[in-house]
Design a protein around this motif. Structure first.
Motif, PDB file in Angstrom:
ATOM      1  N   ASP A  13      -4.347 -14.300  25.413  1.00  0.00           N
ATOM      2  CA  ASP A  13      -5.309 -13.555  24.383  1.00  0.00           C
ATOM      3  C   ASP A  13      -5.918 -14.517  23.322  1.00  0.00           C
ATOM      4  N   GLY A  14      -5.801 -15.893  23.267  1.00  0.00           N
ATOM      5  CA  GLY A  14      -6.586 -16.516  22.640  1.00  0.00           C
ATOM      6  C   GLY A  14      -6.671 -18.079  23.085  1.00  0.00           C
ATOM      7  N   ILE A  15      -7.880 -18.773  22.771  1.00  0.00           N
ATOM      8  CA  ILE A  15      -7.659 -20.159  23.161  1.00  0.00           C
ATOM      9  C   ILE A  15      -8.280 -20.924  22.021  1.00  0.00           C
ATOM     10  N   ILE A  16      -7.654 -22.153  21.985  1.00  0.00           N
ATOM     11  CA  ILE A  16      -8.156 -23.022  21.062  1.00  0.00           C
ATOM     12  C   ILE A  16      -8.648 -24.198  21.871  1.00  0.00           C
ATOM     13  N   ILE A  17      -9.934 -24.456  21.408  1.00  0.00           N
ATOM     14  CA  ILE A  17     -10.582 -25.564  22.113  1.00  0.00           C
ATOM     15  C   ILE A  17     -11.106 -26.674  21.218  1.00  0.00           C
ATOM     16  N   GLU A  18     -10.985 -27.887  21.582  1.00  0.00           N
ATOM     17  CA  GLU A  18     -11.812 -29.013  20.877  1.00  0.00           C
ATOM     18  C   GLU A  18     -12.625 -29.814  22.164  1.00  0.00           C
ATOM     19  N   PRO A  19     -13.962 -29.106  21.785  1.00  0.00           N
ATOM     20  CA  PRO A  19     -15.080 -29.459  22.988  1.00  0.00           C
ATOM     21  C   PRO A  19     -15.225 -30.824  22.962  1.00  0.00           C
ATOM     22  N   VAL A  20     -15.595 -31.261  24.337  1.00  0.00           N
ATOM     23  CA  VAL A  20     -16.088 -32.513  24.491  1.00  0.00           C
ATOM     24  C   VAL A  20     -17.819 -32.501  24.544  1.00  0.00           C
ATOM     25  N   SER A  21     -18.161 -31.479  25.004  1.00  0.00           N
ATOM     26  CA  SER A  21     -19.498 -31.253  24.733  1.00  0.00           C
ATOM     27  C   SER A  21     -19.836 -30.003  23.961  1.00  0.00           C
ATOM     28  N   THR A  22     -20.926 -30.049  23.337  1.00  0.00           N
ATOM     29  CA  THR A  22     -21.368 -29.251  22.255  1.00  0.00           C
ATOM     30  C   THR A  22     -22.198 -27.946  22.829  1.00  0.00           C
ATOM     31  N   ASP A  23     -23.062 -28.252  24.225  1.00  0.00           N
ATOM     32  CA  ASP A  23     -23.487 -27.333  24.621  1.00  0.00           C
ATOM     33  C   ASP A  23     -23.009 -26.668  25.862  1.00  0.00           C
ATOM     34  N   ASP A  24     -22.384 -27.618  26.669  1.00  0.00           N
ATOM     35  CA  ASP A  24     -22.190 -27.058  28.314  1.00  0.00           C
ATOM     36  C   ASP A  24     -20.834 -26.077  28.209  1.00  0.00           C
ATOM     37  N   ILE A  25     -20.387 -26.015  26.824  1.00  0.00           N
ATOM     38  CA  ILE A  25     -18.982 -25.048  26.699  1.00  0.00           C
ATOM     39  C   ILE A  25     -19.539 -23.489  26.449  1.00  0.00           C
ATOM     40  N   VAL A  26     -20.779 -23.440  25.946  1.00  0.00           N
ATOM     41  CA  VAL A  26     -21.068 -22.055  24.955  1.00  0.00           C
ATOM     42  C   VAL A  26     -21.168 -21.082  26.094  1.00  0.00           C
ATOM     43  N   LYS A  27     -21.576 -21.069  27.393  1.00  0.00           N
ATOM     44  CA  LYS A  27     -21.387 -20.301  28.255  1.00  0.00           C
ATOM     45  C   LYS A  27     -20.018 -19.647  28.492  1.00  0.00           C
ATOM     46  N   ALA A  28     -19.014 -20.491  28.743  1.00  0.00           N
ATOM     47  CA  ALA A  28     -17.660 -20.364  29.142  1.00  0.00           C
ATOM     48  C   ALA A  28     -16.951 -19.514  27.789  1.00  0.00           C
ATOM     49  N   VAL A  29     -17.348 -20.000  26.612  1.00  0.00           N
ATOM     50  CA  VAL A  29     -16.858 -19.414  25.359  1.00  0.00           C
ATOM     51  C   VAL A  29     -17.431 -17.939  25.229  1.00  0.00           C
ATOM     52  N   LYS A  30     -18.730 -17.780  25.626  1.00  0.00           N
ATOM     53  CA  LYS A  30     -19.182 -16.572  25.665  1.00  0.00           C
ATOM     54  C   LYS A  30     -18.516 -15.468  26.481  1.00  0.00           C
ATOM     55  N   ASP A  31     -18.352 -15.853  27.727  1.00  0.00           N
ATOM     56  CA  ASP A  31     -17.571 -15.205  28.769  1.00  0.00           C
ATOM     57  C   ASP A  31     -16.232 -14.927  28.482  1.00  0.00           C
ATOM     58  N   ALA A  32     -15.559 -16.022  27.693  1.00  0.00           N
ATOM     59  CA  ALA A  32     -14.125 -15.588  27.259  1.00  0.00           C
ATOM     60  C   ALA A  32     -14.337 -14.548  26.145  1.00  0.00           C
ATOM     61  N   GLU A  33     -15.063 -14.519  25.279  1.00  0.00           N
ATOM     62  CA  GLU A  33     -15.354 -13.651  24.203  1.00  0.00           C
ATOM     63  C   GLU A  33     -15.565 -12.121  25.084  1.00  0.00           C
ATOM     64  N   LYS A  34     -16.527 -12.140  25.991  1.00  0.00           N
ATOM     65  CA  LYS A  34     -16.700 -10.801  26.622  1.00  0.00           C
ATOM     66  C   LYS A  34     -15.511 -10.369  27.296  1.00  0.00           C
ATOM     67  N   ALA A  35     -14.556 -11.157  27.778  1.00  0.00           N
ATOM     68  CA  ALA A  35     -13.456 -10.586  28.272  1.00  0.00           C
ATOM     69  C   ALA A  35     -12.578 -10.407  27.402  1.00  0.00           C
ATOM     70  N   GLY A  36     -12.717 -10.509  25.900  1.00  0.00           N
ATOM     71  CA  GLY A  36     -11.823  -9.901  24.995  1.00  0.00           C
ATOM     72  C   GLY A  36     -10.738 -11.065  24.513  1.00  0.00           C
ATOM     73  N   VAL A  37     -10.806 -12.334  24.989  1.00  0.00           N
ATOM     74  CA  VAL A  37     -10.139 -13.545  24.306  1.00  0.00           C
ATOM     75  C   VAL A  37     -10.885 -14.094  23.176  1.00  0.00           C
TER      76      VAL A  37
END
Length: 113
Positions: A13-37
């Motif tokens: 239902d949720g993910i807490i992320i401390e990212p290593v990369s400021t750019d590379d992670i954005v697509k995965a975060v957006k995909d998670a949001e689209k999936a309702g996470v």
């Protein structure tokens, strides 16, 4: 990114992320949001802050400025310092307050190995 994708596949239902990369992670975060996470970014901002539900962390620029001003007061505005920044692209590396005029003897950005 694969860890975020795996979490989405597991149906969290949720993910807490401390990212290593400021750019590379954005697509995965957006995909998670689209999936309702729901996604919370911790400590290090990502380049598209609107991609996640929320950010939890300090304002590194104002905190760094306050700390540096205190150091300079303690040094009576004399002497030399070493400036060690975070990894390339990190908040610490990108948000260092440049308005401070001090003599930096050594400047280094560290790399993750």
């Amino acid at each position: 990114m694969s860890q975020i994708e795996q979490a989405v596949t597991l149906g969290v239902d949720g993910i807490i992320i401390e990212p290593v990369s400021t750019d590379d992670i954005v697509k995965a975060v957006k995909d998670a949001e689209k999936a309702g996470v729901k996604v919370v970014i911790l400590n290090q901002r990502i380049s598209d802050q609107n991609a996640a539900d929320t950010f939890v962390g300090a304002d590194n620029e104002s905190t760094g400025a306050a700390l540096m001003k205190k150091v300079m007061e303690d040094l009576d505005r004399k002497g030399n310092i070493v400036e060690l920044l975070g990894p390339m692209g990190s908040d610490g590396q990108e948000q260092f307050p440049r308005e401070l005029r001090i003599r930096v003897r050594f400047l280094q950005t560290f790399a993750l190995i």
